[in-house]
Design an enzyme around this catalytic site. Sequence first.
Site, mmCIF file in Angstrom:
data_model
loop_
_atom_site.group_PDB
_atom_site.id
_atom_site.type_symbol
_atom_site.label_atom_id
_atom_site.label_comp_id
_atom_site.label_asym_id
_atom_site.label_seq_id
_atom_site.Cartn_x
_atom_site.Cartn_y
_atom_site.Cartn_z
ATOM 1 N N SER A 45 32.650 44.351 35.999
ATOM 2 C CA SER A 45 32.673 43.967 34.647
ATOM 3 C C SER A 45 31.725 42.860 34.115
ATOM 4 C CB SER A 45 33.869 44.037 34.163
ATOM 5 O OG SER A 45 33.917 43.489 32.728
ATOM 6 N N TYR A 61 42.425 39.700 33.346
ATOM 7 C CA TYR A 61 41.489 40.934 33.699
ATOM 8 C C TYR A 61 40.239 40.586 34.145
ATOM 9 C CZ TYR A 61 38.272 44.620 32.950
ATOM 10 O OH TYR A 61 37.290 45.574 33.264
ATOM 11 N N LYS A 98 38.470 40.865 38.328
ATOM 12 C CA LYS A 98 37.250 41.502 38.695
ATOM 13 C C LYS A 98 36.384 40.502 39.425
ATOM 14 C CE LYS A 98 37.484 45.604 36.688
ATOM 15 N NZ LYS A 98 37.672 46.814 37.448
#
Length: 347
Positions: A124, A148, A152
């Site tokens: 991402s 989050y 990643k």
Amino acid sequence: MAVLVTGGAGYIGSHTCLELLNAGYEIVVVDNLANSSMESLRRVKELTGKDFTFYETDLLDREAMEIIFEQNEIEAVIHLAGFKAVGESVRLPLRYYHNNITGTLVLCQLMQEYAVKAIVFSSSATVYGMSDSVPISEDFPLSATNAYGRTKLMIEEIMTDLYASDREWSIALLRYFNPIGAHSSGKLGEDPSGKPNNLMPYITQVAVGELTELHIYGSDYPTLDGTGVRDYIHVVDLARGHLKALEKVLSSTGVEAYNLGTGRGYSVMEMVISFEKVTGQHITYRMTDRRPGDIGICYSDPSKAARELGWVAQKGIEEMCEDAWRWQVNNPQGYNKEKPLLRAGIS
């Protein structure tokens, strides 16, 4: 030999499965259906006329995952499975770390055991954190502002270490910008659980009457109209990017990161105006305060993907809006409650 697609029933996963099948790949799909629907995969089969093997399995279940590797000849993995809501990750960081990182570790351990050393990872643009300049290229400093994004970034580091330990691995880290749109058939699209976190399904649900108004977070950014600017990419272009990355990892070794974006930023108000122009629908909106952690302008430099993968985004903003609206009209309440609206002005 098959390509294992984790999270294949999700928004990006289902579109990627469709493109893989249309390109002649054999696929095996694993998804725990925690935030997705079997209906998306049924429609992939309908659209392609091709069948594939599906396992309703959680990556955290090592024994169940091992059965998949035992029962199938896996050549490569496209890894999309994982929790993805930024706000939720801030509230429930341990849940995100356990699911996203431990699940990936289980997957990579099994890949290593079964000598499957080619993987395309769904990363991402959040790994760039609060970047203070644009366009963003792959050599920008990496950081994260929420759990989050950190999962990643940590997984990217794990995979980089994995290659350093064994140079037979081939790894593509795909840093997505802002996927929107839907398949042109209107049969595949984004089906968020509850209130949408992303702009386009928020807009389409206002247009279809599921939500009363769009909240625009921040009107005082240093942009042309004061609203935030993002790099929106059509989900079909994104799915095709996975195919190009798959070709790369099947034909070489190494670990490389690639931005998947258009290289062009659009503001929230530009998106609203484009949507209204394409669909003829009026979007009621209300300006509210900025959200903590949001930045004003974020868009990609996708030239590395063009140069090394031969991939360039093809679809423009109006096509993104048109396809997203077609999906919403045909599926006003998502996959499981199909009920077309006759009043909508698109077919």
